[in-house]
Scaffold this active site. Sequence first.
Site, PDB file in Angstrom:
ATOM      1  N   HIS A  35      25.806   8.477   7.017  1.00 47.09           N
ATOM      2  CA  HIS A  35      26.956   9.372   7.233  1.00 47.09           C
ATOM      3  C   HIS A  35      27.736   8.870   8.447  1.00 47.09           C
ATOM      4  O   HIS A  35      27.432   9.233   9.589  1.00 47.09           O
ATOM      5  CB  HIS A  35      26.459  10.809   7.440  1.00 47.09           C
ATOM      6  CG  HIS A  35      27.542  11.829   7.566  1.00 47.09           C
ATOM      7  ND1 HIS A  35      27.357  13.154   7.216  1.00 47.09           N
ATOM      8  CD2 HIS A  35      28.832  11.752   8.003  1.00 47.09           C
ATOM      9  CE1 HIS A  35      28.463  13.834   7.446  1.00 47.09           C
ATOM     10  NE2 HIS A  35      29.382  12.994   7.939  1.00 47.09           N
TER      11      HIS A  35
ATOM     12  N   HIS B 150      30.785  16.480   1.911  1.00 45.04           N
ATOM     13  CA  HIS B 150      30.541  17.307   3.091  1.00 45.04           C
ATOM     14  C   HIS B 150      30.496  18.765   2.617  1.00 45.04           C
ATOM     15  O   HIS B 150      31.414  19.221   1.915  1.00 45.04           O
ATOM     16  CB  HIS B 150      31.681  17.170   4.097  1.00 45.04           C
ATOM     17  CG  HIS B 150      31.681  15.892   4.886  1.00 45.04           C
ATOM     18  ND1 HIS B 150      31.600  14.661   4.320  1.00 45.04           N
ATOM     19  CD2 HIS B 150      31.749  15.693   6.233  1.00 45.04           C
ATOM     20  CE1 HIS B 150      31.621  13.736   5.274  1.00 45.04           C
ATOM     21  NE2 HIS B 150      31.715  14.330   6.452  1.00 45.04           N
TER      22      HIS B 150
ATOM     23  N   GLU C  86      28.991  22.364   6.746  1.00 49.99           N
ATOM     24  CA  GLU C  86      29.136  21.928   8.152  1.00 49.99           C
ATOM     25  C   GLU C  86      29.691  23.131   8.908  1.00 49.99           C
ATOM     26  O   GLU C  86      28.994  23.740   9.701  1.00 49.99           O
ATOM     27  CB  GLU C  86      30.082  20.719   8.235  1.00 49.99           C
ATOM     28  CG  GLU C  86      30.344  20.235   9.660  1.00 49.99           C
ATOM     29  CD  GLU C  86      31.420  19.134   9.746  1.00 49.99           C
ATOM     30  OE1 GLU C  86      32.200  18.974   8.783  1.00 49.99           O
ATOM     31  OE2 GLU C  86      31.480  18.463  10.800  1.00 49.99           O
TER      32      GLU C  86
ATOM     33  N   ASP D  34      28.133  10.230  12.255  1.00 51.83           N
ATOM     34  CA  ASP D  34      29.390  10.864  11.824  1.00 51.83           C
ATOM     35  C   ASP D  34      30.613  10.117  12.364  1.00 51.83           C
ATOM     36  O   ASP D  34      31.178   9.278  11.661  1.00 51.83           O
ATOM     37  CB  ASP D  34      29.405  12.346  12.233  1.00 51.83           C
ATOM     38  CG  ASP D  34      30.306  13.211  11.362  1.00 51.83           C
ATOM     39  OD1 ASP D  34      30.816  12.714  10.349  1.00 51.83           O
ATOM     40  OD2 ASP D  34      30.483  14.406  11.697  1.00 51.83           O
ATOM     41  N   ASP D  35      31.022  10.440  13.587  1.00 56.49           N
ATOM     42  CA  ASP D  35      32.195   9.805  14.210  1.00 56.49           C
ATOM     43  C   ASP D  35      31.806   9.418  15.639  1.00 56.49           C
ATOM     44  O   ASP D  35      32.185  10.092  16.605  1.00 56.49           O
ATOM     45  CB  ASP D  35      33.369  10.805  14.227  1.00 56.49           C
ATOM     46  CG  ASP D  35      33.737  11.253  12.829  1.00 56.49           C
ATOM     47  OD1 ASP D  35      34.404  10.490  12.112  1.00 56.49           O
ATOM     48  OD2 ASP D  35      33.313  12.361  12.439  1.00 56.49           O
TER      49      ASP D  35
ATOM     50  N   HIS E 138      31.898   7.762   9.386  1.00 52.21           N
ATOM     51  CA  HIS E 138      33.299   7.545   9.017  1.00 52.21           C
ATOM     52  C   HIS E 138      33.792   6.341   9.798  1.00 52.21           C
ATOM     53  O   HIS E 138      33.815   6.384  11.039  1.00 52.21           O
ATOM     54  CB  HIS E 138      34.134   8.780   9.367  1.00 52.21           C
ATOM     55  CG  HIS E 138      33.656  10.035   8.696  1.00 52.21           C
ATOM     56  ND1 HIS E 138      34.214  10.518   7.538  1.00 52.21           N
ATOM     57  CD2 HIS E 138      32.636  10.881   9.009  1.00 52.21           C
ATOM     58  CE1 HIS E 138      33.581  11.629   7.176  1.00 52.21           C
ATOM     59  NE2 HIS E 138      32.600  11.867   8.052  1.00 52.21           N
TER      60      HIS E 138
HETATM   61  N1  ADE Z   1      36.093  13.434   8.760  1.00 57.17           N
HETATM   62  C1  ADE Z   1      35.571  12.737   9.764  1.00 57.17           C
HETATM   63  N2  ADE Z   1      34.556  13.414  10.318  1.00 57.17           N
HETATM   64  C2  ADE Z   1      34.431  14.565   9.642  1.00 57.17           C
HETATM   65  C3  ADE Z   1      33.567  15.677   9.729  1.00 57.17           C
HETATM   66  N3  ADE Z   1      32.600  15.761  10.650  1.00 57.17           N
HETATM   67  N4  ADE Z   1      33.739  16.701   8.872  1.00 57.17           N
HETATM   68  C4  ADE Z   1      34.703  16.641   7.954  1.00 57.17           C
HETATM   69  N5  ADE Z   1      35.541  15.612   7.824  1.00 57.17           N
HETATM   70  C5  ADE Z   1      35.403  14.579   8.651  1.00 57.17           C
HETATM   71 ZN    ZN Z   2      31.332  13.423   8.320  1.00 57.40          ZN
END
Ligand code: ADE
Ligand code: ZN
Length: 344
Positions: free
Chosen positions: A27, A207, A210, A288-289, A29
């Site tokens: 996971h 997703h 969350e 994630d990011d 991005h």
């Molecule tokens: N796009 C990038 N990170 C995300 C996240 N945590 N939740 C939803 N969309 C995303």
């Molecule tokens: Zn994500």
Amino acid sequence: MLHSKLPSEHCSNPLSWLSQLPKVELHLHLEGSLEPQMLFDLAVRNHIKLPYENVSAVKKAFQFTKLQDFLDIYYQAAKVLVTEQDFYDLTWAYLLKCKEQNVYHVEPFFDPQTHTERGIAFSTVITGITSALEDAEKQLGISSELIMCFLRHLSEEEAFATLTLAEPYLDKIKAVGLDSSEKGHPPEKFSRVFAKARQLGLLTVAHAGEEGPAEYIWTAINDLKVARVDHGVNAIHDPKLIDYLKESQMPLTVCPLSNTKLKVFADMSEHTILDLLKLGVCVTVNSDDPSYFGGYMTENFEALATSLNMNQDQARKLVENSIEASFCNDHRKQQLFALLHRYV
Ligand code: ADE
Ligand code: ZN
């Protein structure tokens, strides 16, 4: 490269075994791995004016109270990605970080609509990304499968148009996913697009749970027929869903640092990932990011060790879950299990 040292032998930093631990990321991005320095470098390269003076001003802006706060900055920053070389450089920088942190297999997401909406060709985006993934397999020994996400705040029609753009590149894409603003955009909004993607031979993930309710996890499973749920932490509020996740071993790609930065949990000490693990749910650790949320894979594992007293058995089980939940073939899975079991 194999690691012969046991965790207890890494004693100068008590958590250094988590850096050495062989890992798998499911996971991530790619646009969320854009580091502030690269943001500035690409802005200069592409003659784009940023609303920030310098790198420290960018880092200061990374204070979020909810998902949308983050997404607003993330989409703005992605505008510096213009050429095939930019997408290559972004992906390559992430893969070098993986090499440094002993991440051996990755399944990154990319958001084509973030770029095609600005007039960037789909081919520019996917060619830059896949060239870097192919080089990483050869030069770094990191295997990968690519996942194309649809932006759920956009329409079903726009998702269908994106799937059409992807059709010439289906040999480079393993699965489709669903990301962006969750609340008010339930998975079933995209049932027909996901059905078409499955007809084309793609796997599906989404997703769900969350910020959105457990109900969205059910519809991701039942309507979108996902192979994994991304995040999924709100499942904890639905005992029937927890029973289902345990029985089916449906994987959840959990992102601890993301969840605390976006206030899904007020503090890491309140995160429920190890509770889910104890219950027998197939949870995995992911970043994630990472450039926005304070860390890559190792830092996510370290946060669990520091705030939740995660032990070595739990860390190993989390990686085993990731290998099992990955989209790699059985041969690669066996290689990854062998790397892990040689280490712990
Ligand atoms: N796009 C990038 N990170 C995300 C996240 N945590 N939740 C939803 N969309 C995303
Ligand atoms: Zn994500």
